[in-house]
Design a protein around this motif. Structure first.
Motif, PDB file in Angstrom:
ATOM      1  N   THR A 115       0.118  -9.290  -6.303  1.00 33.96           N
ATOM      2  CA  THR A 115       0.736  -8.696  -5.119  1.00 33.96           C
ATOM      3  C   THR A 115       0.081  -7.358  -4.818  1.00 33.96           C
ATOM      4  O   THR A 115      -0.143  -6.554  -5.724  1.00 33.96           O
ATOM      5  CB  THR A 115       2.252  -8.474  -5.318  1.00 33.96           C
ATOM      6  N   VAL A 116      -0.205  -7.137  -3.556  1.00 40.10           N
ATOM      7  CA  VAL A 116      -0.576  -5.807  -3.073  1.00 40.10           C
ATOM      8  C   VAL A 116       0.531  -5.352  -2.143  1.00 40.10           C
ATOM      9  O   VAL A 116       0.949  -6.093  -1.244  1.00 40.10           O
ATOM     10  CB  VAL A 116      -1.921  -5.823  -2.327  1.00 40.10           C
ATOM     11  N   THR A 117       1.039  -4.154  -2.386  1.00 43.24           N
ATOM     12  CA  THR A 117       2.129  -3.633  -1.567  1.00 43.24           C
ATOM     13  C   THR A 117       1.819  -2.218  -1.126  1.00 43.24           C
ATOM     14  O   THR A 117       1.115  -1.476  -1.824  1.00 43.24           O
ATOM     15  CB  THR A 117       3.469  -3.697  -2.341  1.00 43.24           C
ATOM     16  N   ILE A 118       2.316  -1.864   0.033  1.00 43.34           N
ATOM     17  CA  ILE A 118       2.158  -0.501   0.552  1.00 43.34           C
ATOM     18  C   ILE A 118       3.418  -0.147   1.331  1.00 43.34           C
ATOM     19  O   ILE A 118       3.873  -0.925   2.169  1.00 43.34           O
ATOM     20  CB  ILE A 118       0.892  -0.377   1.422  1.00 43.34           C
ATOM     21  N   SER A 119       4.001   0.989   1.000  1.00 45.64           N
ATOM     22  CA  SER A 119       5.236   1.425   1.641  1.00 45.64           C
ATOM     23  C   SER A 119       5.015   2.741   2.385  1.00 45.64           C
ATOM     24  O   SER A 119       4.677   3.757   1.759  1.00 45.64           O
ATOM     25  CB  SER A 119       6.355   1.597   0.601  1.00 45.64           C
ATOM     26  N   PHE A 120       5.165   2.697   3.696  1.00 42.15           N
ATOM     27  CA  PHE A 120       5.103   3.893   4.540  1.00 42.15           C
ATOM     28  C   PHE A 120       3.766   4.624   4.418  1.00 42.15           C
ATOM     29  O   PHE A 120       3.713   5.847   4.507  1.00 42.15           O
ATOM     30  CB  PHE A 120       6.274   4.832   4.220  1.00 42.15           C
ATOM     31  N   GLY A 121       2.708   3.851   4.222  1.00 44.00           N
ATOM     32  CA  GLY A 121       1.391   4.447   4.121  1.00 44.00           C
ATOM     33  C   GLY A 121       0.366   3.812   5.039  1.00 44.00           C
ATOM     34  O   GLY A 121      -0.634   4.438   5.375  1.00 44.00           O
ATOM     35  N   LEU A 122       0.612   2.585   5.478  1.00 44.99           N
ATOM     36  CA  LEU A 122      -0.400   1.883   6.267  1.00 44.99           C
ATOM     37  C   LEU A 122      -0.678   2.598   7.584  1.00 44.99           C
ATOM     38  O   LEU A 122      -1.817   2.664   8.042  1.00 44.99           O
ATOM     39  CB  LEU A 122       0.034   0.440   6.523  1.00 44.99           C
ATOM     40  N   ARG A 123       0.345   3.176   8.195  1.00 41.94           N
ATOM     41  CA  ARG A 123       0.129   3.820   9.496  1.00 41.94           C
ATOM     42  C   ARG A 123      -0.668   5.121   9.360  1.00 41.94           C
ATOM     43  O   ARG A 123      -1.118   5.680  10.365  1.00 41.94           O
ATOM     44  CB  ARG A 123       1.467   4.079  10.204  1.00 41.94           C
TER      45      ARG A 123
END
Length: 230
Positions: A115-123
């Motif tokens: 799994t690759v996850t990103i929280s509140f960082g992609l933007r």
């Protein structure tokens, strides 16, 4: 440089987050009215980490978001390009393998993570398409991506109130609780300019992800997008 501009130059964004690292988690809790913890819990539920799984937690900051994955027995790699955030995270969680990395040029081999996850960082990434392709590259076939990000409230009257909060109420609150309130003006602007739920889903599909879907949290203030690498 106290804040980044909306063209999201990587050195500006990294410098901005370096400057808010010490109080970042506390400030987020205050500005989200406590909802940030709920959003992290829902992201962790979607990731569904378990022993033996490898999880890449992008834009992990101080690694607060990585702790639920580690608690399941999964091997989690917190990754961020703000050295200030990573240094603060290392003080708190020295046992985690915090790693410096740019989401558009990840320092990992192909097909590495379940799994690759990103929280509140992609933007905050300058090249969204490039980041989504990199996430795809380092994910194992059959693995997933989980993205938690601010989005657009689905009820029009609430959307208007929310936009007013972002641009009028958030900056004064940030001045009271943050070491760098100008950074939160940028964050409010970046939220307002970010694609809505269907638009982000389309970007995921364009990058190669299949079975793309999303679920709204807090009335669409946040959306949890998922995709699978075939």
């Amino acid at each position: 440089m106290t804040r980044a501009s909306l063209d999201k130059q990587p050195h500006e964004v990294a410098s901005m987050f370096d400057g808010v690292a010490a109080n970042y988690d506390l400030t987020n809790d205050v500005l989200s009215l406590g909802q940030a913890r709920l959003w992290r819990k829902e992201a962790a539920r979607a990731v569904a980490a378990r022993p033996g799984h490898k999880v890449l937690d992008l834009a992990a900051g101080t690694a607060t978001s990585s702790l639920p994955y580690a608690a399941t027995g999964a091997y989690v790699v917190p990754c961020d390009f703000s050295l200030g955030m990573l240094r603060e995270g290392k003080k708190r969680h020295a046992w985690l393998p915090l790693t410096a990395g740019d989401a558009t040029k990840l320092p990992f081999k192909d097909d590495t993570f379940d799994t690759v996850t990103i929280s509140f960082g992609l933007r905050n990434v300058q090249d969204t398409d490039g980041a989504l392709r990199e996430m795809y590259r380092v994910t194992k076939p059959g693995g997933q991506v989980v993205i938690s990000e601010f989005s657009q409230p689905t009820w029009a009257p609430f959307r208007t109130v929310y936009t007013e909060y972002l641009m009028r109420a958030l900056p004064p609150v940030a001045r009271a609780v943050s070491s760098n309130p100008d950074a939160y003006v940028y964050l409010a602007e970046s939220i307002r300019e970010w694609p809505d739920q269907p638009a982000l889903a389309a970007l995921l599909q364009k990058a190669g992800w299949s079975k793309v879907a999303w679920r709204n949290l807090s009335g669409g203030i946040v959306a949890l997008h998922r995709g699978v690498k075939a």
